[in-house]
Design an enzyme around this catalytic site. Structure first.
Site, mmCIF file in Angstrom:
data_model
loop_
_atom_site.group_PDB
_atom_site.id
_atom_site.type_symbol
_atom_site.label_atom_id
_atom_site.label_comp_id
_atom_site.label_asym_id
_atom_site.label_seq_id
_atom_site.Cartn_x
_atom_site.Cartn_y
_atom_site.Cartn_z
ATOM 1 N N GLN A 65 0.721 -1.187 -0.035
ATOM 2 C CA GLN A 65 -0.117 -0.097 -0.063
ATOM 3 C C GLN A 65 0.840 1.328 0.114
ATOM 4 O O GLN A 65 0.622 2.209 -0.892
ATOM 5 C CB GLN A 65 -0.771 0.136 1.127
ATOM 6 C CG GLN A 65 -1.920 -1.062 1.218
ATOM 7 C CD GLN A 65 -3.045 -0.719 2.561
ATOM 8 O OE1 GLN A 65 -3.921 0.058 2.151
ATOM 9 N NE2 GLN A 65 -2.581 -1.166 3.587
ATOM 10 N N ASP A 117 14.515 -9.708 -0.789
ATOM 11 C CA ASP A 117 14.179 -9.934 0.571
ATOM 12 C C ASP A 117 14.973 -9.153 1.653
ATOM 13 O O ASP A 117 16.164 -9.397 1.651
ATOM 14 C CB ASP A 117 14.083 -11.402 0.760
ATOM 15 C CG ASP A 117 13.865 -12.060 2.166
ATOM 16 O OD1 ASP A 117 13.415 -11.043 3.131
ATOM 17 O OD2 ASP A 117 13.556 -13.054 2.350
ATOM 18 N N ASP A 127 1.563 2.489 15.518
ATOM 19 C CA ASP A 127 0.942 2.840 16.852
ATOM 20 C C ASP A 127 1.228 1.608 17.813
ATOM 21 O O ASP A 127 0.963 1.800 19.056
ATOM 22 C CB ASP A 127 -0.340 3.122 16.776
ATOM 23 C CG ASP A 127 -1.376 2.400 16.081
ATOM 24 O OD1 ASP A 127 -0.752 1.715 15.055
ATOM 25 O OD2 ASP A 127 -2.239 2.354 16.357
ATOM 26 N N TYR A 173 3.074 -8.490 16.715
ATOM 27 C CA TYR A 173 3.598 -7.581 15.685
ATOM 28 C C TYR A 173 4.036 -6.241 16.217
ATOM 29 O O TYR A 173 5.115 -5.898 15.809
ATOM 30 C CB TYR A 173 2.130 -7.293 15.014
ATOM 31 C CG TYR A 173 2.227 -6.117 14.087
ATOM 32 C CD1 TYR A 173 2.910 -6.180 12.853
ATOM 33 C CD2 TYR A 173 1.721 -4.841 14.285
ATOM 34 C CE1 TYR A 173 3.013 -5.294 11.765
ATOM 35 C CE2 TYR A 173 1.863 -3.914 13.307
ATOM 36 C CZ TYR A 173 2.372 -3.717 12.263
ATOM 37 O OH TYR A 173 2.562 -2.885 11.240
ATOM 38 N N TRP A 221 -3.693 2.235 11.422
ATOM 39 C CA TRP A 221 -4.857 2.185 10.688
ATOM 40 C C TRP A 221 -4.626 2.634 8.870
ATOM 41 O O TRP A 221 -5.580 3.253 8.558
ATOM 42 C CB TRP A 221 -5.815 2.970 11.104
ATOM 43 C CG TRP A 221 -6.257 2.637 12.563
ATOM 44 C CD1 TRP A 221 -5.511 2.074 13.453
ATOM 45 C CD2 TRP A 221 -7.315 2.834 13.253
ATOM 46 N NE1 TRP A 221 -6.003 1.957 14.576
ATOM 47 C CE2 TRP A 221 -7.198 2.309 14.726
ATOM 48 C CE3 TRP A 221 -8.655 3.365 13.050
ATOM 49 C CZ2 TRP A 221 -8.057 2.307 15.732
ATOM 50 C CZ3 TRP A 221 -9.601 3.287 13.995
ATOM 51 C CH2 TRP A 221 -9.458 2.952 15.278
HETATM 52 N N1 LIG Z 1 -1.367 -1.419 7.193
HETATM 53 C C1 LIG Z 1 -1.593 -0.806 8.506
HETATM 54 O O1 LIG Z 1 -2.675 -0.695 8.846
HETATM 55 C C2 LIG Z 1 -0.249 -0.261 9.145
HETATM 56 C C3 LIG Z 1 -0.544 0.266 9.998
HETATM 57 C C4 LIG Z 1 0.641 0.832 10.935
HETATM 58 C C5 LIG Z 1 1.779 0.732 10.544
HETATM 59 N N2 LIG Z 1 1.955 0.156 9.262
HETATM 60 C C6 LIG Z 1 3.475 -0.040 8.529
HETATM 61 O O2 LIG Z 1 3.641 0.643 7.623
HETATM 62 C C7 LIG Z 1 4.340 0.074 6.425
HETATM 63 C C8 LIG Z 1 3.596 -0.158 5.347
HETATM 64 O O3 LIG Z 1 2.645 -0.970 5.353
HETATM 65 P P1 LIG Z 1 1.495 -1.504 4.140
HETATM 66 O O4 LIG Z 1 -0.059 -1.495 4.686
HETATM 67 O O5 LIG Z 1 1.932 -0.695 2.930
HETATM 68 O O6 LIG Z 1 2.173 -2.869 3.939
HETATM 69 P P2 LIG Z 1 1.754 -4.082 2.828
HETATM 70 O O7 LIG Z 1 0.572 -3.542 1.918
HETATM 71 O O8 LIG Z 1 1.458 -5.274 3.536
HETATM 72 O O9 LIG Z 1 2.897 -4.321 1.844
HETATM 73 C C9 LIG Z 1 4.184 -4.776 2.573
HETATM 74 C C10 LIG Z 1 4.865 -5.151 1.282
HETATM 75 O O10 LIG Z 1 6.162 -5.695 1.737
HETATM 76 C C11 LIG Z 1 6.535 -7.374 1.238
HETATM 77 N N3 LIG Z 1 7.442 -7.983 1.989
HETATM 78 C C12 LIG Z 1 7.060 -8.687 3.111
HETATM 79 N N4 LIG Z 1 8.094 -9.234 3.488
HETATM 80 C C13 LIG Z 1 9.083 -8.877 2.785
HETATM 81 C C14 LIG Z 1 10.470 -9.129 2.951
HETATM 82 N N5 LIG Z 1 11.024 -9.856 4.094
HETATM 83 N N6 LIG Z 1 11.367 -8.518 2.478
HETATM 84 C C15 LIG Z 1 10.794 -7.515 1.193
HETATM 85 N N7 LIG Z 1 9.540 -7.366 0.938
HETATM 86 C C16 LIG Z 1 8.841 -8.032 1.919
HETATM 87 C C17 LIG Z 1 5.271 -7.768 1.041
HETATM 88 O O11 LIG Z 1 5.317 -8.546 0.095
HETATM 89 P P3 LIG Z 1 3.938 -9.853 -0.009
HETATM 90 O O12 LIG Z 1 2.699 -9.335 -0.302
HETATM 91 O O13 LIG Z 1 4.765 -10.735 -1.211
HETATM 92 O O14 LIG Z 1 4.183 -10.485 1.224
HETATM 93 C C18 LIG Z 1 4.298 -6.403 0.597
HETATM 94 O O15 LIG Z 1 4.790 -5.993 -0.855
HETATM 95 C C19 LIG Z 1 4.777 -1.197 7.175
HETATM 96 O O16 LIG Z 1 5.949 -1.057 8.087
HETATM 97 C C20 LIG Z 1 3.771 -1.442 8.390
HETATM 98 O O17 LIG Z 1 4.233 -2.370 9.340
HETATM 99 C C21 LIG Z 1 1.084 -0.394 8.580
#
Ligand SMILES: NC(=O)c1ccc[n+]([C@@H]2O[C@H](COP(=O)([O-])OP(=O)(O)OC[C@H]3O[C@@H](n4cnc5c(N)ncnc54)[C@H](OP(=O)(O)O)[C@@H]3O)[C@@H](O)[C@H]2O)c1
Length: 290
Positions: free
Chosen positions: A12, A42, A108, A131, A156
């Site tokens: 995202q 990776d 958060d 997490y 979120w």
């Molecule tokens: N989503 C939320 O509500 C939320 C809330 C607070 C903070 N965050 C943080 O915001 C950031 C962005 O989140 P997002 O929602 O954009 O995440 P996302 O949509 O889940 O995307 C994560 C990406 O990272 C890839 N990935 C996973 N493991 C990996 C690895 N070992 N090496 C390389 N790539 C890897 C995934 O590939 P695959 O799909 O192939 O696994 C996916 O393309 C993250 O750090 C997350 O912890 C998110």
């Protein structure tokens, strides 16, 4: 930043970052799986990061990669730790070696949610889920290994990909009533807004930890009702407590109840850029789904 190595580019935030910068920078786009213009990387593999960084010489690294399935982390904490703690550690080591700025995204959920006022950047992490533990460990490694880092704690998050807004809209297709938790408070945050903040900070050298959520707050049940109302869906939302929800979904992780972050550092740093209010940002996002 002119040349940016982006990890998790198909997630995202990864997609929002690429749209935010457009063709004003050169991207080295990487993700777990190689694809059109995307190299496989990776982030748990230090040597692979080193190789690509030395070959492409970026002046910025934006880490959008993470293991983001909060419930999945409870049963796969080792895998989550590798992606959420060792991955950012590796990126921080390499960022220091090549003199690049590093953006790392945290959450958060590093806090315990027992607070009674919005968390500020200097509050101490005390996670209540696997997490949160893995993300808190990632933050610590980044601070230890590199000086030129920005850690942005967001919450979120929704954008192009799997998220709460889309889950609600898909449930609306075949449910007329749903139960949603009403005692967890937080700030829904658009990936577009987060990408703007990264762009803004990337032009500075104001390194450190930042809270990076859309302004204002709500709870999951009220958020769901807003989504349905604005999209004209006729769904009754039953407001349930975290305890009632956990009884219905025993595999769900413990989540902080009070999860509101104060973007205090950004408020102090910038007179011209602030994150949008969550309600306005939601309207912009819903327009893309119509
Ligand atoms: N989503 C939320 O509500 C939320 C809330 C607070 C903070 N965050 C943080 O915001 C950031 C962005 O989140 P997002 O929602 O954009 O995440 P996302 O949509 O889940 O995307 C994560 C990406 O990272 C890839 N990935 C996973 N493991 C990996 C690895 N070992 N090496 C390389 N790539 C890897 C995934 O590939 P695959 O799909 O192939 O696994 C996916 O393309 C993250 O750090 C997350 O912890 C998110």
């Amino acid at each position: 930043m002119k040349k940016i190595l982006i990890t998790g580019c198909n997630g995202q935030l990864g997609r929002a970052i690429q749209k935010e910068y457009g063709d004003t920078v050169t991207f080295i786009r990487t993700d777990m799986v190689a694809g059109d213009g995307v190299e496989a990387l990776d982030i748990t593999d230090l040597e692979a990061i080193r190789e690509i960084a030395n070959r492409t010489k970026p002046d910025g690294i934006i880490n959008c990669a993470a293991y983001t399935n909060v419930d999945g982390c409870e049963t796969n904490e080792e895998v989550a730790y590798a992606a959420n703690a060792i991955g950012p550690k590796n990126l921080a080591i390499v960022a220091k070696e090549i003199g690049a700025k590093l953006f790392h995204i945290s959450t958060d959920y590093v806090f315990n949610g027992k607070g009674t006022r919005p968390y500020v950047e200097s509050d101490l992490p005390d996670p209540v889920s696997a997490y949160g533990r893995t993300k808190a460990a990632g933050e610590k490694f980044v601070q230890e290994e590199c000086d030129t880092y920005f850690i942005l704690r967001t919450a979120w998050l929704y954008g192009e990909g799997k998220n709460f807004v889309k889950t609600m809209l898909s449930l609306a297709e075949n449910h007329s009533e749903i139960s949603v938790v009403c005692d967890q408070l937080g700030s829904p945050t658009s990936a577009v807004e987060l990408a703007k903040m990264i762009h803004y900070l990337g032009e500075t050298e104001a390194y450190g930890i930042y809270h990076a959520t859309c302004e204002g707050d709500t709870n999951w049940a009220d958020f769901a009702e807003e989504i349905f109302k604005r999209m004209g869906k006729n769904v009754i939302v039953h407001h349930v407590t975290s305890e009632e929800y956990a009884a219905m979904n025993p595999a769900s992780a413990n989540r902080p109840k009070y999860s509101i972050l104060d973007n205090q550092k950004l408020h102090q740093l910038s007179a011209d850029f602030q994150m949008a209010n969550w309600s306005d940002a939601l309207d912009v996002y819903l327009d893309t789904l119509r």
